[in-house]
Each structure stands twice: as structure tokens, then as C-alpha cells.
Design a protein around this motif. Structure first.
Motif, PDB file in Angstrom:
ATOM      1  N   SER A   1       0.737  -1.273  -0.121  1.00  0.00           N
ATOM      2  CA  SER A   1       0.060   0.219  -0.011  1.00  0.00           C
ATOM      3  C   SER A   1       0.855   1.284   0.142  1.00  0.00           C
ATOM      4  CB  SER A   1      -1.060  -0.002   1.205  1.00  0.00           C
ATOM      5  OG  SER A   1      -0.241  -0.097   2.525  1.00  0.00           O
ATOM      6  N   TRP A   2       2.102   1.136  -0.268  1.00  0.00           N
ATOM      7  CA  TRP A   2       3.179   2.390  -0.469  1.00  0.00           C
ATOM      8  C   TRP A   2       2.619   3.226  -1.576  1.00  0.00           C
ATOM      9  CZ3 TRP A   2       8.847   0.371   0.652  1.00  0.00           C
ATOM     10  CH2 TRP A   2       8.854   0.152   2.011  1.00  0.00           C
ATOM     11  N   PRO A   3       2.620   4.586  -1.451  1.00  0.00           N
ATOM     12  CA  PRO A   3       2.252   5.317  -2.598  1.00  0.00           C
ATOM     13  C   PRO A   3       3.557   5.201  -3.781  1.00  0.00           C
ATOM     14  CG  PRO A   3       3.393   6.600  -0.727  1.00  0.00           C
ATOM     15  CD  PRO A   3       3.045   5.352  -0.165  1.00  0.00           C
ATOM     16  N   PHE A   4       3.223   5.440  -4.861  1.00  0.00           N
ATOM     17  CA  PHE A   4       4.122   5.205  -5.787  1.00  0.00           C
ATOM     18  C   PHE A   4       4.239   6.658  -6.786  1.00  0.00           C
ATOM     19  CE2 PHE A   4       0.106   4.316  -7.910  1.00  0.00           C
ATOM     20  CZ  PHE A   4       0.255   4.844  -9.059  1.00  0.00           C
ATOM     21  N   THR A   5       5.488   6.526  -7.250  1.00  0.00           N
ATOM     22  CA  THR A   5       5.907   7.635  -8.401  1.00  0.00           C
ATOM     23  C   THR A   5       6.511   7.039  -9.410  1.00  0.00           C
ATOM     24  OG1 THR A   5       6.812   9.481  -8.612  1.00  0.00           O
ATOM     25  CG2 THR A   5       8.332   7.995  -7.435  1.00  0.00           C
ATOM     26  N   TYR A   6       6.846   7.864 -10.372  1.00  0.00           N
ATOM     27  CA  TYR A   6       7.518   7.147 -11.642  1.00  0.00           C
ATOM     28  C   TYR A   6       9.041   7.626 -11.726  1.00  0.00           C
ATOM     29  CZ  TYR A   6       3.210   5.258 -13.382  1.00  0.00           C
ATOM     30  OH  TYR A   6       1.888   4.654 -13.287  1.00  0.00           O
ATOM     31  N   GLY A   7       9.812   6.600 -11.930  1.00  0.00           N
ATOM     32  CA  GLY A   7      11.328   6.929 -11.927  1.00  0.00           C
ATOM     33  C   GLY A   7      11.821   6.665 -13.231  1.00  0.00           C
TER      34      GLY A   7
ATOM     35  N   LEU B   1      19.914  -3.164 -11.169  1.00  0.00           N
ATOM     36  CA  LEU B   1      19.120  -2.009 -11.763  1.00  0.00           C
ATOM     37  C   LEU B   1      19.404  -0.754 -10.871  1.00  0.00           C
ATOM     38  CD1 LEU B   1      16.731  -1.018 -13.861  1.00  0.00           C
ATOM     39  CD2 LEU B   1      15.372  -1.649 -11.788  1.00  0.00           C
ATOM     40  N   ARG B   2      19.662   0.390 -11.436  1.00  0.00           N
ATOM     41  CA  ARG B   2      19.815   1.829 -10.939  1.00  0.00           C
ATOM     42  C   ARG B   2      18.949   2.727 -11.300  1.00  0.00           C
ATOM     43  NH1 ARG B   2      23.786   5.793 -10.798  1.00  0.00           N
ATOM     44  NH2 ARG B   2      24.374   6.532  -8.698  1.00  0.00           N
ATOM     45  N   TYR B   3      18.129   3.326 -10.639  1.00  0.00           N
ATOM     46  CA  TYR B   3      17.025   4.141 -10.972  1.00  0.00           C
ATOM     47  C   TYR B   3      16.826   5.489  -9.927  1.00  0.00           C
ATOM     48  CZ  TYR B   3      14.540   1.575  -7.201  1.00  0.00           C
ATOM     49  OH  TYR B   3      14.219   1.248  -6.252  1.00  0.00           O
ATOM     50  N   ARG B   4      16.460   6.322 -10.517  1.00  0.00           N
ATOM     51  CA  ARG B   4      16.196   7.797  -9.972  1.00  0.00           C
ATOM     52  C   ARG B   4      14.748   7.922  -9.909  1.00  0.00           C
ATOM     53  NH1 ARG B   4      19.123  11.274 -13.150  1.00  0.00           N
ATOM     54  NH2 ARG B   4      17.555  11.392 -14.492  1.00  0.00           N
ATOM     55  N   TYR B   5      14.238   8.588  -8.816  1.00  0.00           N
ATOM     56  CA  TYR B   5      12.915   8.975  -8.550  1.00  0.00           C
ATOM     57  C   TYR B   5      12.729  10.175  -7.786  1.00  0.00           C
ATOM     58  CZ  TYR B   5      13.344   6.483  -4.310  1.00  0.00           C
ATOM     59  OH  TYR B   5      13.526   6.018  -3.042  1.00  0.00           O
ATOM     60  N   SER B   6      11.605  10.880  -7.782  1.00  0.00           N
ATOM     61  CA  SER B   6      11.528  12.012  -7.139  1.00  0.00           C
ATOM     62  C   SER B   6      10.354  12.282  -6.084  1.00  0.00           C
ATOM     63  CB  SER B   6      11.406  13.319  -8.003  1.00  0.00           C
ATOM     64  OG  SER B   6      11.144  14.534  -7.316  1.00  0.00           O
ATOM     65  N   VAL B   7      10.450  12.526  -4.939  1.00  0.00           N
ATOM     66  CA  VAL B   7       9.231  12.518  -3.937  1.00  0.00           C
ATOM     67  C   VAL B   7       9.332  14.117  -3.489  1.00  0.00           C
ATOM     68  CG1 VAL B   7       8.255  11.462  -1.823  1.00  0.00           C
ATOM     69  CG2 VAL B   7       9.436  10.164  -3.603  1.00  0.00           C
ATOM     70  N   ASP B   8       8.222  14.734  -3.449  1.00  0.00           N
ATOM     71  CA  ASP B   8       8.050  16.009  -2.892  1.00  0.00           C
ATOM     72  C   ASP B   8       9.277  16.745  -3.199  1.00  0.00           C
ATOM     73  OD1 ASP B   8       5.637  15.096  -1.548  1.00  0.00           O
ATOM     74  OD2 ASP B   8       6.692  14.526   0.158  1.00  0.00           O
ATOM     75  N   GLY B   9       9.711  16.867  -4.219  1.00  0.00           N
ATOM     76  CA  GLY B   9      11.003  17.581  -4.897  1.00  0.00           C
ATOM     77  C   GLY B   9      12.166  17.134  -4.605  1.00  0.00           C
ATOM     78  N   ARG B  10      12.369  16.092  -3.913  1.00  0.00           N
ATOM     79  CA  ARG B  10      13.780  15.646  -3.528  1.00  0.00           C
ATOM     80  C   ARG B  10      13.875  14.320  -4.405  1.00  0.00           C
ATOM     81  NH1 ARG B  10      15.752  14.646   2.754  1.00  0.00           N
ATOM     82  NH2 ARG B  10      17.514  14.286   1.118  1.00  0.00           N
ATOM     83  N   ILE B  11      15.217  14.357  -4.817  1.00  0.00           N
ATOM     84  CA  ILE B  11      15.611  13.175  -5.840  1.00  0.00           C
ATOM     85  C   ILE B  11      16.493  12.168  -5.313  1.00  0.00           C
ATOM     86  CG2 ILE B  11      16.976  12.862  -7.882  1.00  0.00           C
ATOM     87  CD1 ILE B  11      16.610  15.609  -8.765  1.00  0.00           C
ATOM     88  N   TYR B  12      15.825  10.985  -5.314  1.00  0.00           N
ATOM     89  CA  TYR B  12      16.527   9.688  -5.002  1.00  0.00           C
ATOM     90  C   TYR B  12      17.084   8.868  -5.754  1.00  0.00           C
ATOM     91  CZ  TYR B  12      13.878  11.383  -0.695  1.00  0.00           C
ATOM     92  OH  TYR B  12      13.343  11.773   0.314  1.00  0.00           O
ATOM     93  N   VAL B  13      18.192   8.337  -5.585  1.00  0.00           N
ATOM     94  CA  VAL B  13      18.827   7.240  -6.577  1.00  0.00           C
ATOM     95  C   VAL B  13      19.058   6.052  -5.869  1.00  0.00           C
ATOM     96  CG1 VAL B  13      20.693   6.576  -7.818  1.00  0.00           C
ATOM     97  CG2 VAL B  13      19.953   8.841  -7.734  1.00  0.00           C
ATOM     98  N   SER B  14      18.512   4.930  -6.418  1.00  0.00           N
ATOM     99  CA  SER B  14      18.330   3.523  -5.546  1.00  0.00           C
ATOM    100  C   SER B  14      18.709   2.509  -6.724  1.00  0.00           C
ATOM    101  CB  SER B  14      16.923   3.115  -4.869  1.00  0.00           C
ATOM    102  OG  SER B  14      17.022   1.934  -4.069  1.00  0.00           O
ATOM    103  N   ASN B  15      19.136   1.388  -6.126  1.00  0.00           N
ATOM    104  CA  ASN B  15      19.398  -0.002  -6.741  1.00  0.00           C
ATOM    105  C   ASN B  15      18.461  -1.008  -6.086  1.00  0.00           C
ATOM    106  OD1 ASN B  15      20.778  -0.484  -4.670  1.00  0.00           O
ATOM    107  ND2 ASN B  15      22.610  -0.968  -5.561  1.00  0.00           N
ATOM    108  N   ARG B  16      17.592  -0.760  -5.242  1.00  0.00           N
ATOM    109  CA  ARG B  16      16.785  -1.738  -4.607  1.00  0.00           C
ATOM    110  C   ARG B  16      15.789  -2.019  -5.394  1.00  0.00           C
ATOM    111  NH1 ARG B  16      15.295  -0.987   1.597  1.00  0.00           N
ATOM    112  NH2 ARG B  16      14.749  -3.038   2.324  1.00  0.00           N
ATOM    113  N   LEU B  17      15.613  -3.521  -5.281  1.00  0.00           N
ATOM    114  CA  LEU B  17      14.372  -4.074  -6.200  1.00  0.00           C
ATOM    115  C   LEU B  17      13.211  -4.130  -5.381  1.00  0.00           C
ATOM    116  CD1 LEU B  17      16.241  -6.434  -8.712  1.00  0.00           C
ATOM    117  CD2 LEU B  17      15.700  -4.146  -9.039  1.00  0.00           C
ATOM    118  N   SER B  18      13.340  -4.821  -3.968  1.00  0.00           N
ATOM    119  CA  SER B  18      12.313  -5.217  -3.305  1.00  0.00           C
ATOM    120  C   SER B  18      12.513  -4.720  -1.786  1.00  0.00           C
ATOM    121  CB  SER B  18      11.878  -6.463  -3.179  1.00  0.00           C
ATOM    122  OG  SER B  18      12.975  -7.338  -2.749  1.00  0.00           O
ATOM    123  N   THR B  19      11.547  -5.166  -0.713  1.00  0.00           N
ATOM    124  CA  THR B  19      11.772  -4.755   0.597  1.00  0.00           C
ATOM    125  C   THR B  19      12.841  -5.806   1.017  1.00  0.00           C
ATOM    126  OG1 THR B  19       9.923  -6.077   1.161  1.00  0.00           O
ATOM    127  CG2 THR B  19       9.767  -3.834   1.079  1.00  0.00           C
TER     128      THR B  19
END
Length: 150
Positions: free
Chosen positions: A31-37, A58-76
Motif C-alpha cells: 500500500s505504499w504510494p508510488f511515483t515514476y522514476g 538496476l539503478r534508478y532515480r525518482y523524486s518525492v516532494d521535490g527531493r531526488i533519490y537514487v536507488s538500486n533496491r528491487l524489493s523490501t
């Protein structure tokens, strides 16, 4: 011998905390919110050791509330099988959908948006096994403490 019952109880509480934290993230992430990266890099690799599965890296970038995050995490689950399969062809086909520059759906933890995931995990055999083990240890510890108190 009085100590053994309390050791079982303490062990069950410690293992219970581990089990709960492992399972809670898996359940909550649905139920976490989502965005597009945006995919920054992607490739496949083969695990070494007992499991020789093919996996997506995988390495990806996404933005939440104007902050940019970079991650390589696929799952919890940090030690899970998300993005992996025994069949190289299947993983190669998945890789075609996540090429650099492509947009992907990223779920993020609303409390800590730096935790982003691509795949949601379901509960697995280990989650159920540890939950049962917690109950057995707790019941055994309580039984010993009550028996020694009588």
C-alpha cells in the motif's frame, strides 16, 4: 534449570522482532504510494554459489516532494529473489523493458522516501517458518517457567 524457560522466552521475543520487521515491510509495501522514476542503468548477472539464478541489476532515480533519490533496491527483502530467475531468457526479456531512460513505477516508504522498490514481496516460506518457531519457543518457555513455578 529455571533460566532455560526465560532463555526460550527471550529467544522467542528476539526472533519475533526479526520476523515481525521482515514481514511488516513486505505487507506494508503493497500500500505504499508510488511515483515514476527513470532507469539510469540496467544489466543482468548470474549469482555464484548454491543458487546460480540470473538476476536484474538496476539503478534508478525518482523524486518525492521535490527531493531526488537514487536507488538500486528491487524489493523490501534485501536477500530475496526479486528480479531473479533460473532462466536467462526470462531475465533478458525483463531487461528489455527496463533499459536506461525508460520510466518505471517506484513504490516508496512514506515515512522514509529514500526506500524505494520496484517489486512488492509477498510473504514466503521463511516468514511462516520463523513465525511458527517464535510460537513454539514462546510456548515452550512459558510452559517451563510455569512448571518450575508450581
Amino acid at each position: 534449570m529455571k533460566l532455560s524457560g526465560w532463555l526460550f522466552i527471550l529467544s522467542s521475543l528476539t526472533l519475533g522482532f526479526f520476523t515481525f520487521s521482515r514481514s511488516a515491510d513486505k505487507i506494508a509495501s503493497i500500500s505504499w504510494p508510488f511515483t515514476y522514476g527513470t532507469v539510469l542503468s540496467s544489466d543482468i548477472y548470474q549469482r555464484a554459489g548454491r543458487s546460480t539464478d540470473w538476476c536484474v541489476r538496476l539503478r534508478y532515480r525518482y523524486s518525492v516532494d521535490g527531493r531526488i533519490y537514487v536507488s538500486n533496491r528491487l524489493s523490501t527483502s534485501l536477500a530475496g529473489n526479486a528480479g531473479c530467475d533460473r532462466t536467462k531468457a526470462l531475465i533478458t526479456a525483463q531487461l528489455q523493458k527496463i533499459q536506461p531512460g525508460n520510466h518505471i513505477k517506484v513504490r516508496y516508504d512514506p515515512i522514509s522516501p529514500k526506500i524505494g522498490i520496484i517489486y512488492t514481496d509477498g510473504l514466503d516460506v521463511l516468514d511462516y517458518f520463523f513465525a511458527c518457531l517464535v510460537l513454539v519457543l514462546l510456548a515452550g518457555g512459558l510452559w517451563q517457567v510455569m512448571r518450575q513455578s508450581a
